[in-house]
Design an enzyme around this catalytic site. Sequence first.
Site, PDB file in Angstrom:
ATOM      1  N   GLY A  81       0.824  -1.219   0.000  1.00  0.00           N
ATOM      2  CA  GLY A  81       0.000   0.000   0.000  1.00  0.00           C
ATOM      3  C   GLY A  81       0.851   1.260   0.000  1.00  0.00           C
ATOM      4  O   GLY A  81       1.957   1.278   0.529  1.00  0.00           O
ATOM      5  N   ARG A 145       1.200  -5.807  -4.842  1.00  0.00           N
ATOM      6  CA  ARG A 145       1.237  -6.687  -3.668  1.00  0.00           C
ATOM      7  C   ARG A 145       1.734  -8.101  -3.987  1.00  0.00           C
ATOM      8  O   ARG A 145       1.609  -9.003  -3.164  1.00  0.00           O
ATOM      9  CB  ARG A 145      -0.150  -6.759  -3.031  1.00  0.00           C
ATOM     10  N   ASP A 176       5.743  -7.852   5.752  1.00  0.00           N
ATOM     11  CA  ASP A 176       5.785  -9.002   4.839  1.00  0.00           C
ATOM     12  C   ASP A 176       6.825  -8.791   3.740  1.00  0.00           C
ATOM     13  O   ASP A 176       7.581  -9.703   3.409  1.00  0.00           O
ATOM     14  CB  ASP A 176       4.420  -9.214   4.175  1.00  0.00           C
ATOM     15  N   LYS A 202       8.300   0.669   5.481  1.00  0.00           N
ATOM     16  CA  LYS A 202       7.161   1.476   5.007  1.00  0.00           C
ATOM     17  C   LYS A 202       5.845   0.917   5.532  1.00  0.00           C
ATOM     18  O   LYS A 202       5.706  -0.299   5.634  1.00  0.00           O
ATOM     19  CB  LYS A 202       7.154   1.436   3.491  1.00  0.00           C
ATOM     20  N   THR A 203       4.924   1.700   5.900  1.00  0.00           N
ATOM     21  CA  THR A 203       3.491   1.411   6.057  1.00  0.00           C
ATOM     22  C   THR A 203       2.835   2.482   6.909  1.00  0.00           C
ATOM     23  O   THR A 203       3.363   2.858   7.967  1.00  0.00           O
ATOM     24  CB  THR A 203       3.151   0.020   6.647  1.00  0.00           C
ATOM     25  N   ASP A 205       0.335   1.966   8.514  1.00  0.00           N
ATOM     26  CA  ASP A 205      -0.284   1.282   9.659  1.00  0.00           C
ATOM     27  C   ASP A 205       0.540   1.409  10.945  1.00  0.00           C
ATOM     28  O   ASP A 205       0.024   1.189  12.036  1.00  0.00           O
ATOM     29  CB  ASP A 205      -0.489  -0.205   9.349  1.00  0.00           C
TER      30      ASP A 205
END
Length: 552
Positions: A81, A145, A176, A202-203, A205
Amino acid sequence: MNYSPLQKARYEYTPKLPGMLRHGIAEIGVKEGSETQSVADQDKIKALFPNTYGKKEITFEKGQNTSAAKKQVVGVILSGGQAPGGHNVVCGLYDALKATNKENVLYGFKNGPSGLVDDDYLIFDDAYINEFRNTGGFDIIGSGRTKLETDEQFAISVEVCKKHGITAIVIIGGDDSNTNAAVLAEYFAAHDTGIQVIGCPKTIDGDLKNEDIECSFGFDTATKTYSELIGNIERDANSAKKYWHFIKVMGRSASHVALECALETQPNICLVSEEVAAKKMSLSQIADYIADSVEKRAAKGMNFGVAVIPEGVVEFVPEFSALIGEINELLAGSKAETFNALPTWAEKYAFIEQGLSKESMSVFAILPQGIQQQLFLERDPHGNVQVSLIESEKLFSALVADKLADRKKKGTYNGKFSALHHFFGYEGRCAFPSNFDSDYCYSLGYNATMLIQYGYNGYLSKVSNLSAPASEWVAGGMPITKMMNIERRHGEDKPVIRKALVELDGKPFKYFEAHREEWAADTCFTYPGAIQYYGPAEVCDITTRTLALEQE
Ligand code: FBP
């Protein structure tokens, strides 16, 4: 091309590097620390990563650059994402490569990891890269992804790298993707390819963090963007005084995004999935908890409020995950066809009633019909319920409405309850990166080049001391295997980077816990406003409340 005034202005912004990377390339020396061990399951991880396990952590410092002078051809991949700042990782990587040797080349593999195996790429130059400096999005090369995890994919990757003379691959991704980066690095080492792999955290979240990685990039900008929107809604709620707003925010399983937004905006309610799981709360208990706030506020004439809901909360409600498990079983294999062939919802409902246990049926029965139907319609390719698509903001407002209706009958509540719903996710993932994310990402990319130059393989680009000014940040690298443990995934034991959930004994949650009662009963909203890119450092360069509390 048409550029907005801000876009043009951001092209001119010079991201701040950690002090130790500000000297010329010739003066970036390296200090090796001690050998590392994985966070758990050391023997198993060591056996799976014989060539990359146990390497030393490293820090860069001012000194003699002792790396071998060698032309570098690097390939970069954006994975998963979008997160604000991804472009700057690529820019930092590119600038450091060119500063080291003008002959160095940066390939960008397009649309995620599949770009490497499909040999779909572009080669960066100044004109192209300058269009993306300090901008949001991943459109510089696109993302995807696809996972790189099979030997066949790895063998093709080697061929593609050899064809272009690529010496290193940089993977910009979450837990992941960086797990896959570690596996790829091990493969490259085991097959003596001489190709290195470096990861970047990165993320939005915020769940890729641990004792080495203080935060993933993108979390800062995304939460500031959502907090601006939540603050605006709070102000609207406080002006109109007639709506309860239920706001779901992205973040997958972890509640870091919701918690950070709550710390920024002080809403009346913020659910924290990790707490829901720890207290084994039922849907009814959660609804009662929110209804209590509605009732208390109504008694003071405040028939309005704001509730923040983390994206993954329903998965953490034990009775709800049991229900999901049973539904997955109920529709496994050909049973889905039988179900789908039933012409009316009433017949489908009877089928469900027959198939579910009494406990799960009692949970199913209290769900609003829209959510009940969603559970059976929105299924992933394996036939499983797509929990992330469940509109939990609507679920909870409907459950609260039921509770309030009961309380009205009992005479304990006499207010008005009118709910509105929002979901903030995509609104924040591609925002112009905050100064923090612009600086952090550029530093991660620049630092990744240094790790490549010094020959490290299977390392995560690490920049720390992040709540201090950038000049005091510490740049270095950590073997990815250090962050790994063994977890059960899809019925198999797999080496993975542990996902970081909100720690209930951590300072950010403790702060929230100490204040939430007051926020629930009164109106204590705070309005953070828009991200500021220019102006005093205390307004423009501040990091998240989460990081500030963690490092105070
Ligand atoms: P990553 O884990 O790849 O960084 O993506 C995070 C995220 O934005 C989640 O918050 C959200 O649940 C998910 O991506 C949405 O994914 P998609 O873009 O595929 O709809």
